[in-house]
Motif scaffolding. Structure first.
Motif, PDB file in Angstrom:
ATOM      1  N   ILE A   1       7.271   9.376 -14.548  1.00  0.00           N
ATOM      2  CA  ILE A   1       6.119   8.482 -14.525  1.00  0.00           C
ATOM      3  C   ILE A   1       6.246   7.554 -13.320  1.00  0.00           C
ATOM      4  CG2 ILE A   1       4.975   6.579 -15.733  1.00  0.00           C
ATOM      5  CD1 ILE A   1       5.713   7.927 -18.351  1.00  0.00           C
ATOM      6  N   THR A   2       5.175   7.447 -12.545  1.00  0.00           N
ATOM      7  CA  THR A   2       5.185   6.602 -11.361  1.00  0.00           C
ATOM      8  C   THR A   2       5.484   5.156 -11.748  1.00  0.00           C
ATOM      9  OG1 THR A   2       3.590   8.043 -10.258  1.00  0.00           O
ATOM     10  CG2 THR A   2       3.834   5.815  -9.387  1.00  0.00           C
ATOM     11  N   GLU A   3       6.468   4.576 -11.085  1.00  0.00           N
ATOM     12  CA  GLU A   3       6.840   3.189 -11.362  1.00  0.00           C
ATOM     13  C   GLU A   3       5.725   2.238 -10.925  1.00  0.00           C
ATOM     14  OE1 GLU A   3       9.397   2.142 -12.913  1.00  0.00           O
ATOM     15  OE2 GLU A   3      10.772   3.861 -12.941  1.00  0.00           O
ATOM     16  N   PRO A   4       5.620   1.059 -11.567  1.00  0.00           N
ATOM     17  CA  PRO A   4       4.568   0.117 -11.188  1.00  0.00           C
ATOM     18  C   PRO A   4       4.564  -0.227  -9.704  1.00  0.00           C
ATOM     19  CG  PRO A   4       5.559  -0.545 -13.266  1.00  0.00           C
ATOM     20  CD  PRO A   4       6.366   0.611 -12.763  1.00  0.00           C
ATOM     21  N   ALA A   5       5.723  -0.427  -9.114  1.00  0.00           N
ATOM     22  CA  ALA A   5       5.776  -0.763  -7.693  1.00  0.00           C
ATOM     23  C   ALA A   5       5.266   0.393  -6.832  1.00  0.00           C
ATOM     24  CB  ALA A   5       7.205  -1.130  -7.294  1.00  0.00           C
ATOM     25  N   ASP A   6       5.571   1.616  -7.232  1.00  0.00           N
ATOM     26  CA  ASP A   6       5.105   2.776  -6.474  1.00  0.00           C
ATOM     27  C   ASP A   6       3.597   2.969  -6.641  1.00  0.00           C
ATOM     28  OD1 ASP A   6       7.670   3.339  -5.552  1.00  0.00           O
ATOM     29  OD2 ASP A   6       8.142   4.538  -7.326  1.00  0.00           O
ATOM     30  N   CYS A   7       3.102   2.644  -7.812  1.00  0.00           N
ATOM     31  CA  CYS A   7       1.658   2.707  -8.038  1.00  0.00           C
ATOM     32  C   CYS A   7       0.937   1.695  -7.149  1.00  0.00           C
ATOM     33  CB  CYS A   7       1.366   2.437  -9.510  1.00  0.00           C
ATOM     34  SG  CYS A   7      -0.352   2.682  -9.987  1.00  0.00           S
ATOM     35  N   ASP A   8       1.485   0.491  -7.085  1.00  0.00           N
ATOM     36  CA  ASP A   8       0.902  -0.533  -6.217  1.00  0.00           C
ATOM     37  C   ASP A   8       0.962  -0.107  -4.754  1.00  0.00           C
ATOM     38  OD1 ASP A   8       0.510  -2.015  -8.504  1.00  0.00           O
ATOM     39  OD2 ASP A   8       2.230  -3.341  -8.172  1.00  0.00           O
ATOM     40  N   GLU A   9       2.052   0.568  -4.366  1.00  0.00           N
ATOM     41  CA  GLU A   9       2.183   1.038  -2.991  1.00  0.00           C
ATOM     42  C   GLU A   9       1.133   2.106  -2.674  1.00  0.00           C
ATOM     43  OE1 GLU A   9       3.693   1.733   0.907  1.00  0.00           O
ATOM     44  OE2 GLU A   9       3.670   0.033  -0.475  1.00  0.00           O
ATOM     45  N   ALA A  10       0.857   2.965  -3.638  1.00  0.00           N
ATOM     46  CA  ALA A  10      -0.182   3.978  -3.431  1.00  0.00           C
ATOM     47  C   ALA A  10      -1.541   3.326  -3.221  1.00  0.00           C
ATOM     48  CB  ALA A  10      -0.218   4.932  -4.622  1.00  0.00           C
ATOM     49  N   ILE A  11      -1.832   2.304  -3.999  1.00  0.00           N
ATOM     50  CA  ILE A  11      -3.097   1.583  -3.836  1.00  0.00           C
ATOM     51  C   ILE A  11      -3.151   0.918  -2.463  1.00  0.00           C
ATOM     52  CG2 ILE A  11      -4.501  -0.332  -4.703  1.00  0.00           C
ATOM     53  CD1 ILE A  11      -3.266   0.274  -7.496  1.00  0.00           C
ATOM     54  N   ARG A  12      -2.034   0.296  -2.052  1.00  0.00           N
ATOM     55  CA  ARG A  12      -1.990  -0.370  -0.744  1.00  0.00           C
ATOM     56  C   ARG A  12      -2.242   0.628   0.383  1.00  0.00           C
ATOM     57  NH1 ARG A  12       0.908  -0.848   3.530  1.00  0.00           N
ATOM     58  NH2 ARG A  12       2.474   0.613   2.742  1.00  0.00           N
ATOM     59  N   ARG A  13      -1.609   1.787   0.312  1.00  0.00           N
ATOM     60  CA  ARG A  13      -1.778   2.791   1.354  1.00  0.00           C
ATOM     61  C   ARG A  13      -3.223   3.290   1.417  1.00  0.00           C
ATOM     62  NH1 ARG A  13       2.292   5.616   3.582  1.00  0.00           N
ATOM     63  NH2 ARG A  13       1.224   7.600   3.265  1.00  0.00           N
ATOM     64  N   ALA A  14      -3.824   3.486   0.249  1.00  0.00           N
ATOM     65  CA  ALA A  14      -5.215   3.926   0.219  1.00  0.00           C
ATOM     66  C   ALA A  14      -6.130   2.855   0.793  1.00  0.00           C
ATOM     67  CB  ALA A  14      -5.631   4.278  -1.202  1.00  0.00           C
ATOM     68  N   ALA A  15      -5.862   1.587   0.456  1.00  0.00           N
ATOM     69  CA  ALA A  15      -6.692   0.495   0.967  1.00  0.00           C
ATOM     70  C   ALA A  15      -6.570   0.372   2.484  1.00  0.00           C
ATOM     71  CB  ALA A  15      -6.301  -0.819   0.293  1.00  0.00           C
ATOM     72  N   GLU A  16      -5.378   0.546   3.014  1.00  0.00           N
ATOM     73  CA  GLU A  16      -5.190   0.436   4.462  1.00  0.00           C
ATOM     74  C   GLU A  16      -5.810   1.615   5.203  1.00  0.00           C
ATOM     75  OE1 GLU A  16      -1.069  -0.174   5.280  1.00  0.00           O
ATOM     76  OE2 GLU A  16      -1.076  -2.250   4.534  1.00  0.00           O
ATOM     77  N   ALA A  17      -5.873   2.779   4.544  1.00  0.00           N
ATOM     78  CA  ALA A  17      -6.478   3.953   5.179  1.00  0.00           C
ATOM     79  C   ALA A  17      -8.001   3.932   5.105  1.00  0.00           C
ATOM     80  CB  ALA A  17      -5.947   5.233   4.524  1.00  0.00           C
ATOM     81  N   ALA A  18      -8.558   3.084   4.237  1.00  0.00           N
ATOM     82  CA  ALA A  18     -10.000   3.119   3.977  1.00  0.00           C
ATOM     83  C   ALA A  18     -10.864   2.843   5.214  1.00  0.00           C
ATOM     84  CB  ALA A  18     -10.346   2.142   2.848  1.00  0.00           C
ATOM     85  N   PRO A  19     -10.585   1.821   6.027  1.00  0.00           N
ATOM     86  CA  PRO A  19     -11.468   1.575   7.179  1.00  0.00           C
ATOM     87  C   PRO A  19     -11.529   2.750   8.150  1.00  0.00           C
ATOM     88  CG  PRO A  19     -10.113  -0.358   6.734  1.00  0.00           C
ATOM     89  CD  PRO A  19      -9.562   0.751   5.886  1.00  0.00           C
ATOM     90  N   GLY A  20     -10.387   3.351   8.438  1.00  0.00           N
ATOM     91  CA  GLY A  20     -10.376   4.484   9.359  1.00  0.00           C
ATOM     92  C   GLY A  20     -11.107   5.697   8.823  1.00  0.00           C
ATOM     93  N   TRP A  21     -10.936   5.990   7.534  1.00  0.00           N
ATOM     94  CA  TRP A  21     -11.614   7.131   6.936  1.00  0.00           C
ATOM     95  C   TRP A  21     -13.120   6.884   6.857  1.00  0.00           C
ATOM     96  CZ3 TRP A  21     -11.121  11.989   6.595  1.00  0.00           C
ATOM     97  CH2 TRP A  21     -11.737  12.760   5.600  1.00  0.00           C
TER      98      TRP A  21
END
Length: 450
Positions: free
Chosen positions: A21-41
């Motif tokens: 199961i994805t750890e809470p910190a890793d889940c937050d990191e996935a959200i952060r990465r998606a948010a940072e990629a959003a403007p470029g995409w």
């Protein structure tokens, strides 16, 4: 210590896989990465986004048998049915690859020198939480629509089909820029973390109505958009003027296909009294013929829930014409079951059973059938079997559901949308309308300087 998901083969009870199961910190990191990629995409030209989705669709088609085998092992879905789900997913991805670049905008002329532009823009980060009963086809719709319109995605496949869901999502992610599609694994705790995350702009969920209510509440508190498809209690009405044997075939298909584990499976049947005896006799025969053509339920926990609904009905006066007891031996098998003399207070009539159970209620006439079918808290779909055009017209007008099918339990053109109501959810699923759900309109008023 990292918690894990144990996935058991529903045919044998043997362990298929163990997924951390994805750890809470890793889940937050996935959200952060998606948010940072959003403007470029979002700035990527729509045609380039569409080309990436089309390329991913080809990759999925190339490994269709692998995905079907994973699905079969995790959920017990028959191989051909699993292949059909992959094919449907590929078709959906291709549809959004074609529609995405054409997604609408418009202009409004104010004064001679002023123009208002209405332009669809991506909403941002979309959390996609999908179900196990058709993991590729369902995920393809939500992921395809979100990605082609310029959103980034954090995807959590169902914990009951984590390998199938992850493998499918990885094929898409491989064709996308880094960060655009993130994948997490887990149970309801991970889903809750995604729903409550401030940087998630949309939560799209396919699953239980209880989970959907919690997600809707979390999204409402922080102003996020929510898309929910939370099952249903779909009615089938059998009118007095149809062939009972044909109607029984339709009822069996609707109730028993994929062991009753389809979002729009037939859950409750209302048959007009004048043909009821012939209909239920034919339906019992259909159940016997389906017994060798369905796989197991997804797991023993779900089998026990289905059987609890059947036991509740029997305690309240229903009669078992076929099936009614779990299969012998290992695994989560449950036979095609036909119940008669069902009443509205029984769980098989008031709740989603999601198993191969055809619950039949005999009614005096079509009007009674229509009134009882409409008296339900869910609002996903319904089917009406009738040769009477007036009855068909009255039915589709008055049934409070998102989709009404006349004389075909699984009818519908490819690319059609659906919009559940009430406890079944909110927002469009599939179709061009899902592109609208994944975007928001920005109005730009353009005037020359004074």
């Amino acid at each position: 210590m990292t918690k894990v998901i144990n996935v058991l083969d529903p045919r044998t009870g043997d362990r298929v896989t163990q997924v951390p199961i994805t750890e809470p910190a890793d889940c937050d990191e996935a959200i952060r990465r998606a948010a940072e990629a959003a403007p470029g995409w979002a700035r990527t030209p729509p045609a380039e986004r569409a080309a990436a989705i089309a390329a991913a669709a080809a990759d999925v088609r190339a490994v269709a048998r692998e995905l079907a085998e994973l699905n079969e092992r995790e959920t017990g879905k028959l191989r051909d049915d699993a292949l059909g789900g992959v094919d449907a997913g590929v078709g959906t991805l291709m549809q959004y690859a074609q529609l995405g670049p054409l997604h609408r905008g418009r202009g409004l002329q104010g004064g001679w020198s002023a123009t208002d532009l209405m332009v669809p823009q991506p909403r941002g980060v979309v959390a996609v939480l999908t179900s196990w009963n058709d993991p590729v086809a369902v995920a393809a719709g939500l992921l395809g629509a979100a990605l082609v319109t310029g959103n980034t995605v954090v995807h959590k496949p169902s914990e009951r089909s984590p390998q199938t869901g992850r493998r499918f999502a990885e094929l898409l992610a491989a064709r996308l820029p880094d960060g655009v599609l993130q994948i997490v694994d887990g149970d309801e705790t991970v889903g809750t973390r995604l729903a409550e995350a401030e940087r998630v702009d949309v939560v799209a969920h396919v699953g239980s109505s209880a989970a959907g209510r919690d997600i809707a509440r979390a999204c409402a508190e922080r102003g996020a958009k929510v898309l929910l498809e939370n099952g249903g209690n779909d009615a089938l009405i059998v009118d007095a003027d149809v062939d009972p044997a044909w109607a029984a075939g339709q009822a069996a298909l609707g109730a028993f296909a994929n062991a009753g584990q389809i979002c729009v499976s037939v859950e409750r049947i209302y048959v007009v009294q004048s043909i009821a005896d012939a209909f239920v006799g034919a339906l019992a025969g259909e159940a016997a013929s389906w017994a060798e053509r369905i796989g197991p339920l997804v797991d023993e926990r779900h089998r026990d829930q289905v059987h609890a609904h059947v036991e509740d009905a029997v305690r309240r006066g229903a009669h078992v014409l076929a099936g009614g007891e779990p299969g012998p031996g290992p695994g989560a098998f449950y036979p095609p079951t036909v119940l008669t003399d069902c009443t509205p207070d029984m769980l098989v009539m008031s709740e989603e059973t999601f198993g191969p159970v055809a619950a039949v209620r005999m009614v005096p006439d079509f009007a009674s059938a229509l009134a009882e079918a409409a008296d339900d808290r869910y609002g996903l779909a319904a089917t009406v079997l009738t040769a009477d055009m007036a009855h068909a017209q009255e039915a589709w007008h008055s049934l409070p559901v998102g989709t009404v099918k006349i004389n075909n339990v699984f009818g519908g053109a490819p690319g059609g949308a659906s919009q559940p109501r009430r406890a079944s959810g909110t927002g469009f699923g599939f179709g061009p309308e899902l592109l609208d759900e994944m975007t928001t309109m920005k109005v730009v008023h353009w005037s020359p300087p004074a």
